[in-house]
Design a protein around this motif. Structure first.
Motif, PDB file in Angstrom:
ATOM      1  N   ALA A 119      -7.224  -3.340   0.667  1.00  0.00           N
ATOM      2  CA  ALA A 119      -5.953  -4.439   0.545  1.00  0.00           C
ATOM      3  C   ALA A 119      -6.502  -6.243   1.737  1.00  0.00           C
ATOM      4  O   ALA A 119      -5.968  -6.231   0.719  1.00  0.00           O
ATOM      5  N   ALA A 162      -6.829   2.441   3.175  1.00  0.00           N
ATOM      6  CA  ALA A 162      -6.334   1.399   1.777  1.00  0.00           C
ATOM      7  C   ALA A 162      -5.784   0.539   2.099  1.00  0.00           C
ATOM      8  O   ALA A 162      -5.856  -0.799   1.100  1.00  0.00           O
ATOM      9  N   MET A 163      -5.294   0.231   2.880  1.00  0.00           N
ATOM     10  CA  MET A 163      -4.322  -1.094   4.111  1.00  0.00           C
ATOM     11  C   MET A 163      -6.152  -2.136   4.146  1.00  0.00           C
ATOM     12  O   MET A 163      -5.755  -3.197   4.176  1.00  0.00           O
ATOM     13  N   THR A 177       1.127  -5.291   3.514  1.00  0.00           N
ATOM     14  CA  THR A 177      -0.005  -6.085   3.912  1.00  0.00           C
ATOM     15  C   THR A 177       0.659  -7.051   5.696  1.00  0.00           C
ATOM     16  O   THR A 177      -0.465  -7.381   6.186  1.00  0.00           O
ATOM     17  N   VAL A 215       0.484  -1.315  -0.264  1.00  0.00           N
ATOM     18  CA  VAL A 215      -0.024  -0.217  -0.027  1.00  0.00           C
ATOM     19  C   VAL A 215       1.188   0.973   0.141  1.00  0.00           C
ATOM     20  O   VAL A 215       1.765   1.149   0.783  1.00  0.00           O
ATOM     21  N   TYR A 265      -4.076   6.392   3.922  1.00  0.00           N
ATOM     22  CA  TYR A 265      -3.407   4.901   3.680  1.00  0.00           C
ATOM     23  C   TYR A 265      -4.468   3.773   4.658  1.00  0.00           C
ATOM     24  O   TYR A 265      -4.040   2.627   4.157  1.00  0.00           O
TER      25      TYR A 265
END
Length: 430
Positions: free
Chosen positions: A368, A364-365, A21, A8, A361
């Protein structure tokens, strides 16, 4: 089949927020610049900047210019360090990538993104998205016992621009997106000019003045009253004394409290009305001759372009991300500007992030780590077959097909011509 780990990478114009991840480590924040220090005569690439001890008269080579990634030589040098064993220690051919891109990114720049991801680094798959579109997957708008709202308005105060981004049903409503040409970079530069005119010459001390801005500035809810309080009197409630750093003694800058003793040789920067007049530019750009709507007015304009029967839901779900939203008093000032403009029967609620810098962030994590990522990402095989056009269609970022051209403020031709796609061999380490 075991899923590949996902890198990410929130690729901001000022700093990069990055993680994997599969790693238990928290987010790593890295300067998105190649920095040359005049003090120790050393060049630092991205993550190496943490080792810098002398922050005086730094020269920054930024991959981003006017909000768009144009210097790919510098960007690749920084990414190489991030993917190396010094930071993430990942094999790009065995991982996937989730990366952020600027709002209204230019088509030729989007193609270079795709080329670097699949042809240079050979990632297995990747997803490219704007920060605001990712926020819906995080916890910014979560309320205890309530589902995530279908309609939300994300205010992203970035390094180069401020964007107001309405999202409905997981889709960005591009025709109602608004942009203000004020960001963290402009605020820091404006502070440098004021301080250099009134006190010390700080025009080459970008890093130091950025620290001053973050430590001293706040958003005033009564600008005229605070401005009057600063007139002709240094002993008022607003003035702060910022002790400039002394790198010969390895001492960083700090705000001196009234109980602290004075030390001979200290250089003092007196922060008076600069503390609140700098962030005020976000709300009143015309203070510096920028004839654009302020933040409150831009939000009102954006909501007015949305379906009338849904506007109340957007008023009730306004989220703040970006480093400049961390100024004390930011949310209260925004609320005071929005309340008179909203319908009387509409509730206004502003959601503040625990860390506005890393909110995109962390969102987004969260995406993901879900199975949905594999469905919306583009694989390398799909790219080799369909090219960049397939990526744009799947990501939903083919802005030329949106239609409302008035919403796009395209950089001048001179800026577009500066996109450099040479190999990174031209960036030499000293």
């Amino acid at each position: 089949m075991k899923r590949a780990p996902v890198v990410v990478l929130d690729n901001g114009a000022s700093c990069i927020k990055v993680g994997v991840t599969t790693s238990p480590k928290d987010v790593r924040i890295i300067s998105n610049a190649i920095v040359r220090s005049k003090g120790d005569k050393t060049t630092y690439f991205g993550h190496e900047f943490d080792a810098c001890k002398d922050f005086s008269s730094l020269h920054f080579r930024l991959p981003f210019e006017r909000g768009y990634l144009v210097d790919w030589d510098a960007q690749k040098a920084i990414w190489d360090g991030i993917f190396s064993d010094q930071v993430l220690n990942v094999d790009t051919t065995e991982t996937s990538l989730l990366i952020t891109e600027p709002y209204f990114n230019l088509p030729n720049i989007q193609e270079v993104y795709d080329q670097f991801v699949f042809e240079e680094y050979e990632f297995q798959s990747y997803l490219c998205s704007t920060p605001a579109a990712l926020v819906q997957h995080g916890g910014l708008f979560s309320s205890q016992g309530l589902p995530r709202p279908e309609c939300m308005l994300v205010v992203d105060v970035g390094f180069s621009f401020t964007h107001i981004v309405p999202i409905m049903g997981g889709t960005v409503l591009w025709s109602a997106v608004k942009r203000i040409d004020v960001g963290g970079k402009l605020l820091t530069n404006h502070l440098k000019e004021l301080v250099s005119f009134r006190q010390w010459n700080m025009m080459e001390e970008t890093h130091i003045m950025n620290d001053v801005k973050e430590k001293c500035c706040f958003v005033s809810t009564q600008f005229a009253v605070d401005l009057e309080a600063c007139r002709g009197n240094k002993n008022n409630r607003i003035v702060q004394e910022y002790v400039l750093p002394d790198f010969s003694r390895n001492r960083s800058g700090y705000i001196r409290e009234s109980k602290d003793l004075r030390i001979d040789g200290e250089q003092i920067l007196y922060m008076g009305n600069e503390r609140f007049s700098i962030p005020e530019v976000l709300f009143c750009p015309d203070h510096i001759g920028l004839h654009q709507a302020g933040l409150g007015e831009a939000i009102v304009q954006s909501i007015s372009l949305l379906p009338e029967d849904l506007q109340g839901m957007f008023w009730a779900n306004i989220g703040l991300i970006g480093g400049s939203t961390k100024f004390p008093g930011f949310s209260a000032r925004l609320m005071s500007e929005l309340r008179p403009c909203a319908p009387a029967d509409c509730e206004i609620k502003i959601y503040e992030s625990k860390d506005a810098v890393t909110e995109a962030y962390h969102s987004a994590m969260a995406l993901a780590k879900t199975s949905a990522f594999s469905n919306i990402a583009v694989t390398r095989a799909e790219y080799l077959e369909g090219g960049s056009g397939y990526c744009r269609r799947k990501f939903g970022t083919d802005y030329d097909r949106v239609g409302d051209e008035e919403r796009v403020r395209t950089p001048p031709p001179s800026a577009r011509m500066k996109v450099r796609t040479r190999t990174v061999s031209t960036v030499k380490r000293r």
